[in-house]
Design an enzyme around this catalytic site. Structure first.
Site, mmCIF file in Angstrom:
data_model
loop_
_atom_site.group_PDB
_atom_site.id
_atom_site.type_symbol
_atom_site.label_atom_id
_atom_site.label_comp_id
_atom_site.label_asym_id
_atom_site.label_seq_id
_atom_site.Cartn_x
_atom_site.Cartn_y
_atom_site.Cartn_z
ATOM 1 C CE1 TYR A 150 -3.533 12.967 4.858
ATOM 2 C CE2 TYR A 150 -5.759 12.004 4.029
ATOM 3 C CZ TYR A 150 -4.182 11.977 3.923
ATOM 4 O OH TYR A 150 -3.660 11.538 2.538
ATOM 5 C CE1 TYR A 160 -8.393 8.838 6.484
ATOM 6 C CE2 TYR A 160 -9.578 10.865 6.454
ATOM 7 C CZ TYR A 160 -8.878 10.053 7.256
ATOM 8 O OH TYR A 160 -8.516 10.401 8.252
#
Length: 266
Positions: A150, A160
């Site tokens: 990602y 995240y």
């Protein structure tokens, strides 16, 4: 799709949990394109997901394996060669988990023993997987190994958390093993940086739904779906991409190249 792009290819797919999983979509696409493969996930995940349902439908064998265990990985690839009738042409690593994210820990207050577990599951498992494949000579010539990543590996997405560092480490492992596998038997190793995707794991990240909509508006083509990611993986498993290796490939509708899209301001 009716094309038999992967006819005769043998593979191993890690990480399918349910029909929202990218790995699940990869498996469906690969089956449609003529590949045969084994499916694997950690024993605990098999109890909570529906992988056996997918395996039955696609006529694929499930081989449980803890991706952090060298012994489990050795058994997985040896058994896969027996089941599939030859060396492995492609492998997908679609594994990631953070207890800190699951428990809502702020980045500035992470539990470091949990962080190390995150790294082991989400990134070091990729190195272990590649090492077992390499030392056991399980990969066929001109094979393909993929890991899912990602863009948080390159840019800051606060919620995240330490998964960002995990993905950065994963990408580095892919580049390093790409060299060694290329020199050994022309196997290529790449990572795919996918759009935010409505998977079971993705929805566990705080603010994911709002960010999903933001990324969709920022990307000229919109977010890439799990199914589209499966199709992209298939091209990288095929013989058409034999000279693509050591790359981090963005599959995100253009998000990674955008500065600002006026749609995102509305």
């Amino acid at each position: 799709m009716s094309t038999q792009l992967l006819a005769g290819k043998r593979g191993v797919i890690f990480g399918a949990l349910d029909n929202q999983s990218i790995a699940w979509q990869v498996a469906e696409v690969c089956a449609e394109m003529g590949a045969t493969f084994t499916l694997t996930n950690a024993p605990v995940a098999l109890r909570f997901g529906s992988l056996n349902e997918l395996a039955e439908r696609l006529n694929a064998e499930v081989i449980p394996a803890d991706a952090t265990s060298i012994e489990d990985l050795e058994n997985l690839f040896t058994r896969s060669e027996e089941v599939l009738g030859g060396k492995i042409d492609f492998v997908l690593h679609a594994i990631g988990m953070s207890l800190n994210v699951r428990k809502g820990k702020e980045y500035t207050d992470l539990k470091h023993d949990w962080m190390l577990k995150t790294f082991d599951i989400s990134a070091v498992s990729f190195h272990k997987m590649c090492q077992v494949l390499y030392k056991g000579d399980h990969m066929a010539d001109w094979g393909s190994i993929l890991g899912l990543t990602y863009i948080a590996a390159q840019r800051t997405f606060p919620d995240y958390s330490e998964m960002a560092e995990s993905k950065a480490l994963l990408e580095s492992f892919a580049r390093s093993f790409g060299y060694h596998f290329g020199e050994k038997n022309h196997v290529r190793v790449n990572t795919i940086s996918q759009s935010p995707t409505m998977t079971t794991a993705g929805k566990g990240v705080k603010g994911f739904t709002e960010f999903f909509d933001y990324a969709d508006n920022m990307s000229p083509l919109g977010n890439a779906s799990a199914r589209a990611c499966g199709e992209y993986c298939a091209t990288l498993f095929s013989d058409l991409t034999r000279y693509v290796t050591m790359q981090n490939l963005f599959h995100d509708g253009g998000f990674s190249s955008m500065g600002m899209n006026p749609k995102a301001l509305k």
